[in-house]
Enzyme design. Structure first.
Site, PDB file in Angstrom:
ATOM      1  N   HIS A 227      11.738  63.994  54.578  1.00  0.00           N
ATOM      2  CA  HIS A 227      12.543  64.528  55.601  1.00  0.00           C
ATOM      3  C   HIS A 227      11.771  66.028  56.118  1.00  0.00           C
ATOM      4  CE1 HIS A 227      16.597  66.558  56.767  1.00  0.00           C
ATOM      5  NE2 HIS A 227      16.236  66.077  57.747  1.00  0.00           N
ATOM      6  N   LYS A 250      12.136  75.122  60.909  1.00  0.00           N
ATOM      7  CA  LYS A 250      11.478  73.768  60.924  1.00  0.00           C
ATOM      8  C   LYS A 250      10.903  73.114  62.164  1.00  0.00           C
ATOM      9  CE  LYS A 250      13.106  69.824  59.730  1.00  0.00           C
ATOM     10  NZ  LYS A 250      13.756  68.719  59.098  1.00  0.00           N
ATOM     11  N   THR A 251      11.879  73.300  63.214  1.00  0.00           N
ATOM     12  CA  THR A 251      11.721  72.761  64.503  1.00  0.00           C
ATOM     13  C   THR A 251      10.784  73.563  65.158  1.00  0.00           C
ATOM     14  OG1 THR A 251      13.720  71.413  64.315  1.00  0.00           O
ATOM     15  CG2 THR A 251      12.750  71.771  66.586  1.00  0.00           C
ATOM     16  N   ASP A 265      11.292  65.267  62.244  1.00  0.00           N
ATOM     17  CA  ASP A 265      12.326  65.236  61.231  1.00  0.00           C
ATOM     18  C   ASP A 265      12.014  64.198  60.119  1.00  0.00           C
ATOM     19  OD1 ASP A 265      14.923  66.097  60.321  1.00  0.00           O
ATOM     20  OD2 ASP A 265      15.901  64.020  61.130  1.00  0.00           O
ATOM     21  N   ARG A 330      24.050  69.081  70.196  1.00  0.00           N
ATOM     22  CA  ARG A 330      22.962  68.314  69.947  1.00  0.00           C
ATOM     23  C   ARG A 330      22.236  67.498  71.245  1.00  0.00           C
ATOM     24  NH1 ARG A 330      20.078  67.885  64.738  1.00  0.00           N
ATOM     25  NH2 ARG A 330      21.691  68.866  63.331  1.00  0.00           N
TER      26      ARG A 330
END
Length: 540
Positions: A227, A250-251, A265, A330
């Protein structure tokens, strides 16, 4: 009655599933434009076109995943392999068959169904053929974005899928069926290679269902499923894996304009290198702006699915700052919509691994280098922290742990994935870094969040090789190797003890408090952890 590209095995598969294909219009692998038309025609109260051309839609009652309603079938072939517990709750084969029949019965009442065929995994040697059967065109477009899209020739010879997802999410599960905890059910059978969705229209259940499937089948093939996000520099050997829970950056930190994006991801690490599992990205849209994340902002165009966003009813401009419907807004789009994406999404072996955490206690250094055993310990722990105001009832920082930085999707015991990771790190001499993007100078409410420019400077120093050659000192309690200097980052920031403010109390006491939380969390994994891993626990 089928529309789109069809081979005989599609009809055979429908017969096997019990779908009455003779009396249902089956929209098979429709292009984006037709899925738009279907959604606007048949769901006019749920589907709209945004000002940039994205499909704006609603996911119904559920605005996020329902992990407490996930079940895995207890089967002879998998019983001794699965990590049973709160993540993987047992479901009898009979109960699964009831859910399957309920889903088929519902789908057979629809005037039209949508089929999407795609691949999970960019490496042809390991990829799985996935088939989605659903009743909402939005779900079909979502999975068309998230799976790897086959060529016309590949679709014509797609054959029987390796795994099928029946999405009957508009229809509830029977709460009196054994093993049901609500009218929502997400159930998987690895033996039958099927997943059934009832009682939730949230599209992310399909995406993460595929990831769970890969978490089962890939390790059995000797491949480590992760992940994580992944990018690569101009030098093909300069590959970096980023792990991190929600809110850790993270992104943002993996979306580096100076590097190529492999994926945001889900990835796999083989003996040959790394590859993305998905064909698209699923980005959070809350507070999205062109200034902060231009690549994601500009990816929201025709072909993108926007979930649960608020927009102006006249000009259809989206208000990304609004969380009136949900904070979990999203955007789903093909990875090609990101300008610096590398397609095919494959890369070599990682040179660096970054564990991201948002430490709201303010005690962890902005960056530290981990030993192999420390890397296994922190990988299994998967730590970050929630802060006051993020959830009802949270008034001070609260530690959150998610094994392997993705506990809800694991099938095997976390130690299995950690052991595979350690073997690959050792084989390829990978540097592992723990990067804190949270608070510095004190806990949340006293200190301040580490500036994004400092976090970016630290990541740049990893990629340039500067930190690999740096001088290090050992921090107390966690025994982390902390660099004494880094270009673009003040020295006092690197050592949280030096920037600590008295209003937060005693620094060492706060550090020990966090260490104790780590130790208590790790008790779940002690039975299968090696002595080397256990020795990397904080010393309190």
């Amino acid at each position: 009655m089928f529309y789109g590209i069809v081979d005989d095995t599609v009809e055979q598969d429908f017969k096997k599933e019990g779908i009455d294909y003779d009396h249902i219009n089956v929209r098979n692998n429709l292009p984006v434009c037709q899925l738009y038309e279907e959604a606007l025609r048949y769901e006019p109260d749920k589907t709209f076109i945004s000002s940039t051309g994205a499909m704006a839609t609603l996911s119904g009652k559920k605005k996020g995943r329902s992990p407490k309603d996930k079940r895995v079938v207890d089967e002879d072939s998998t019983r001794d392999e699965v990590w049973w517990g709160p993540v993987n709750t047992k479901l009898s084969k009979k109960a699964f068959d009831i859910n399957h029949e309920r889903a088929v019965d519902y789908l057979n009442t629809r005037e039209r169904l949508y089929v999407v065929d795609g691949f999970a995994g960019w490496d042809p040697k390991y990829r799985l053929k996935i088939r989605i059967v659903c009743a909402r065109p939005y779900h079909a477009l979502f999975m068309r974005n998230m799976l790897i899209r086959p060529s016309k020739e590949e679709l014509e010879h797609f054959g029987e899928p390796d795994f099928t997802i029946l999405n009957a999410g508009q229809f509830p599960a029977n709460r009196f069926t054994e093993g049901m905890s609500s009218d929502t059910s997400i159930s998987l059978s690895f033996e039958q290679r099927k997943m059934v969705i009832l009682g939730t229209e949230y599209a992310g259940e399909m995406k993460k269902g595929v990831f769970t499937v890969m978490h089962y089948f890939m390790p059995k093939a000797g491949v480590l499923s992760l992940h994580s996000s992944l990018n690569v520099g101009q030098d093909p050997s300069d590959v970096t894996l980023f792990f991190g829970l929600s809110g850790t950056g993270k992104t943002t930190l993996s979306a580096d304009p100076k590097r190529f994006l492999i994926g945001d991801d889900e990835h796999c690490w083989t003996d040959q290198g790394t590859f993305n599992i998905e064909g698209g990205c699923y980005a959070k849209a809350i507070n999205l702006s062109a200034e902060k994340e231009p690549d994601i902002y500009n990816a929201i165009r025709f072909g993108t699915v926007l979930e649960n966003v608020v927009f102006d009813p006249f000009n259809r401009e989206v208000d990304y700052d609004s969380g009136v419907i949900t904070e979990n807004t999203r955007a789903s789009y093909p990875i090609e919509f990101i300008p610096n994406a590398k397609v095919p999404c494959v890369a070599g072996h990682p040179k660096n691994i970054v564990f991201l955490t948002c430490d709201a206690f303010g005690v962890l250094p902005p960056i530290s280098k981990l030993t192999s055993s420390q890397a296994m310990y922190h990988f299994i722990s998967g730590y970050t922290a929630k802060v006051a105001g993020t959830e009802e009832g949270i008034t001070e920082p609260e530690a959150t742990f998610s094994a392997c930085f993705g506990q809800p999707f694991l099938v095997f015991h976390p130690v299995k994935y950690a052991t595979m990771l350690a073997e690959k790190m050792q084989q390829h001499k990978v540097n592992v870094w723990l990067v804190n993007t949270g608070w510095n100078g004190g806990k949340y409410g006293v200190g301040s969040r580490i500036s994004l420019k400092y976090s970016r400077a630290l990541i740049d120093a990893i990629h340039s090789g500067e930190l690999e050659k740096a001088e290090f000192v050992t921090s107390p309690v966690f025994n982390l190797a902390v660099p004494t200097s880094c270009t673009g980052v003040p020295a006092e920031i690197l050592d949280p003890a030096k920037s600590w403010k008295a209003e937060s109390g005693d620094y060492l006491e706060s550090l020990k408090k966090l260490g104790t939380l780590f130790i208590n969390n790790f008790k779940t994994f002690e039975d299968q952890a090696t002595a080397e891993i256990l020795a990397s626990a904080p010393q309190v």
